[in-house]
Design a protein around this motif. Structure first.
Motif, mmCIF file in Angstrom:
data_model
loop_
_atom_site.group_PDB
_atom_site.id
_atom_site.type_symbol
_atom_site.label_atom_id
_atom_site.label_comp_id
_atom_site.label_asym_id
_atom_site.label_seq_id
_atom_site.Cartn_x
_atom_site.Cartn_y
_atom_site.Cartn_z
ATOM 1 N N CYS A 240 -11.621 3.600 0.840
ATOM 2 C CA CYS A 240 -10.446 4.473 0.779
ATOM 3 C C CYS A 240 -9.573 4.330 2.021
ATOM 4 O O CYS A 240 -8.350 4.515 1.948
ATOM 5 C CB CYS A 240 -10.882 5.926 0.605
ATOM 6 S SG CYS A 240 -11.551 6.288 -1.038
ATOM 7 N N HIS A 264 -4.489 7.878 -1.457
ATOM 8 C CA HIS A 264 -4.254 8.604 -0.207
ATOM 9 C C HIS A 264 -2.864 9.221 -0.238
ATOM 10 O O HIS A 264 -1.873 8.543 -0.486
ATOM 11 C CB HIS A 264 -4.390 7.647 0.977
ATOM 12 C CG HIS A 264 -4.324 8.325 2.299
ATOM 13 N ND1 HIS A 264 -3.954 7.683 3.456
ATOM 14 C CD2 HIS A 264 -4.579 9.622 2.664
ATOM 15 C CE1 HIS A 264 -3.982 8.528 4.458
ATOM 16 N NE2 HIS A 264 -4.355 9.710 3.994
ATOM 17 N N TYR A 270 -6.130 13.660 -0.366
ATOM 18 C CA TYR A 270 -6.310 12.587 -1.351
ATOM 19 C C TYR A 270 -6.130 13.142 -2.758
ATOM 20 O O TYR A 270 -6.392 14.329 -3.023
ATOM 21 C CB TYR A 270 -7.699 11.958 -1.225
ATOM 22 C CG TYR A 270 -7.831 11.005 -0.067
ATOM 23 C CD1 TYR A 270 -7.720 9.635 -0.249
ATOM 24 C CD2 TYR A 270 -8.053 11.481 1.222
ATOM 25 C CE1 TYR A 270 -7.828 8.754 0.816
ATOM 26 C CE2 TYR A 270 -8.166 10.603 2.303
ATOM 27 C CZ TYR A 270 -8.048 9.245 2.083
ATOM 28 O OH TYR A 270 -8.147 8.370 3.138
ATOM 29 N N LEU A 288 -11.222 13.634 2.405
ATOM 30 C CA LEU A 288 -12.020 12.662 1.663
ATOM 31 C C LEU A 288 -13.432 13.185 1.368
ATOM 32 O O LEU A 288 -13.935 12.989 0.258
ATOM 33 C CB LEU A 288 -12.076 11.343 2.448
ATOM 34 C CG LEU A 288 -12.411 10.084 1.645
ATOM 35 C CD1 LEU A 288 -11.435 9.901 0.487
ATOM 36 C CD2 LEU A 288 -12.389 8.863 2.550
#
Length: 457
Positions: A240, A264, A270, A288
């Motif tokens: 990510c 993102h 996110y 995250l």
């Protein structure tokens, strides 16, 4: 070994003894078949020594009704006939068995549900090539013997009859549970061992299995987005942070089910988009770790693959990808049967037809897309075809299983680079069909040609 396509006819009752067949005099002389002696006859797993009677009036082969019933042969038609000088055996065939998930005996006009028309198409294509086909389910294998199967044949209507184990099995099971059932695996292994049956598309392919296998081939690296089996938060975090968006895909998923796109946003937040049948479900997370915690429950019941997000070409802000149907031909070589473009439906980020996607030609999709103008339509199609063939050959080389056709999902990014999305060993006959085709599709004809190659017919 000599082979030819001839007429086959079931005589009226009492015309021929059950242990005798009548063969055209020209074939008897050409092949130097001993007259008056018993010669082995083979049809799939069926074996019997029969007396040959030459006939100047016959341009093919005639058999008795009783013998035809035991063999499961239709009353008339054309067949491939082969004589093996070394063994002295006459073979009729090829006999193809198509293993399907389920049948509906009470519905005589549609005994296989939505794939009934595909099965009829196979029947007609086999008639044209002098082959024989029947359809059977795991439920027909409960007896334990591999010598014969309760299968469905078509001659003016569908009927169930006892058939010999086939020369070729085309595994079209749509369930891993059915494919791994003890009775299925026992039948396939015994048919191979006892009768030399060839089985193609013999297993499902998992996404991590495919990517791990192809990673071994330096020539295929260029097609592979970065991809891992998602085992922990560390891998999730690394991917990510490296890419603006990533995809989480069930390792054993199909039809776009369960796919999650993670993107993102600003700061530490996110977004997760979940592929749903009626659109995409959106959820935003402040961090995250919070997002990972929300999806970790899914990972307890199913393995997920995490894959690099790609900047795919788009049409009207809807992503476009490509399905290549790659099949082995009459010489056993991989060829491209078709490539079609699939454009995602509204509010979707996956292109599957089951989720509202639409089909078009490669040329039309590329022309309307935001692909860089430096890449021509012709060059794009060439790159896709080359990638599909390379990937199919890589599957053959690095995965220990027998495949005769593969559905290979590819993508073009906006710079014209080709990427592999996934490989399907049980390609749908709807998703991979070129537009505006006739009654019998090239994909069906090609399957029979490959079956003939495998069986020597």
């Amino acid at each position: 070994m000599i082979k030819t396509k001839v007429a086959i006819q079931v005589t009226s009752s009492g015309t021929l003894p059950e242990d005798t067949i009548m063969l055209g005099d020209a074939y008897v002389k050409l092949w130097k078949i001993p007259v008056g002696q018993h010669v082995p006859l083979k049809f799939g797993a069926f074996r019997q020594s029969l007396k040959i009677i030459p006939s100047a009036k016959t341009d093919g082969i005639r058999i008795s009704p009783a013998l035809a019933e035991r063999m499961g042969l239709p009353p008339a038609g054309r067949t491939q006939l082969r004589f093996n000088y070394r063994s002295g055996t006459i073979s009729i065939g090829p006999l193809i068995g198509v293993l399907i998930s389920r049948d509906f005996p009470s519905t005589q006009d549609k005994p296989f549900g939505t794939i009934t028309m595909f099965c009829r198409e196979l029947v007609e294509a086999c008639k044209a090539q002098g082959a024989h086909v029947y359809f059977f389910t795991p439920g027909a294998l409960s007896g334990g013997s591999a010598s014969s199967v309760e299968g469905w044949t078509y001659a003016g209507g569908w009927r169930q009859t006892r058939m010999p184990a086939p020369d070729i099995v085309n595994n079209r099971l749509t369930s891993r549970k059915l494919e791994n059932a003890t009775n299925v695996q026992h039948f396939l292994s015994e048919a191979k061992r006892l009768y030399g049956t060839a089985v193609f598309n013999e297993k499902f392919l998992d996404k991590p299995e495919v990517f791990d296998a192809l990673q071994k081939d330096a020539d295929l690296h260029r097609y592979l987005p970065e991809s891992y089996l998602l085992r922990n938060y560390a891998t999730f975090k690394k991917m990510c942070e490296r890419y603006s968006h990533v995809f989480l895909k069930p390792a054993r998923g199909s039809l776009g089910k369960g796919i999650i796109r993670v993107s993102h946003l600003e700061g530490e937040s996110y977004q997760a988009l979940h592929a749903m049948s009626a659109g995409s479900k959106r959820a935003v997370y402040p961090s995250l770790p919070k997002l990972y915690a929300s999806i970790s429950a899914k990972m307890k019941t199913a393995r997920y693959q995490i894959q690099q997000g790609l900047q795919l070409i788009e049409f009207q802000k809807r992503p476009v990808d490509f399905r290549a149907l790659v099949q082995k031909n009459a010489a056993g070589k991989w060829i491209i049967t078709s490539i079609v473009a699939r454009t995602a439906g509204n509010q979707q980020f996956v292109s599957n037809l089951a989720r509202g996607g639409s089909l078009s030609t490669v040329s039309a999709a590329v022309t309307k897309s935001n692909l860089s103008t430096s890449v021509s339509r012709l060059e794009s199609a060439k790159r896709l075809r080359l990638a599909a063939l390379h990937i199919a050959q890589g599957i053959d080389t690095h995965i220990p299983a027998h495949f005769g056709e593969l559905g290979i999902d590819l993508a073009l990014d906006t710079s014209g680079k080709v990427w592999l999305l996934e490989v399907n060993s049980k390609p749908s006959k709807n998703d991979n069909t070129p537009l505006n085709e006739g009654k019998i599709r090239p994909s069906v004809r090609m399957m029979i040609q490959y079956a003939r190659h495998l069986s020597g017919f």
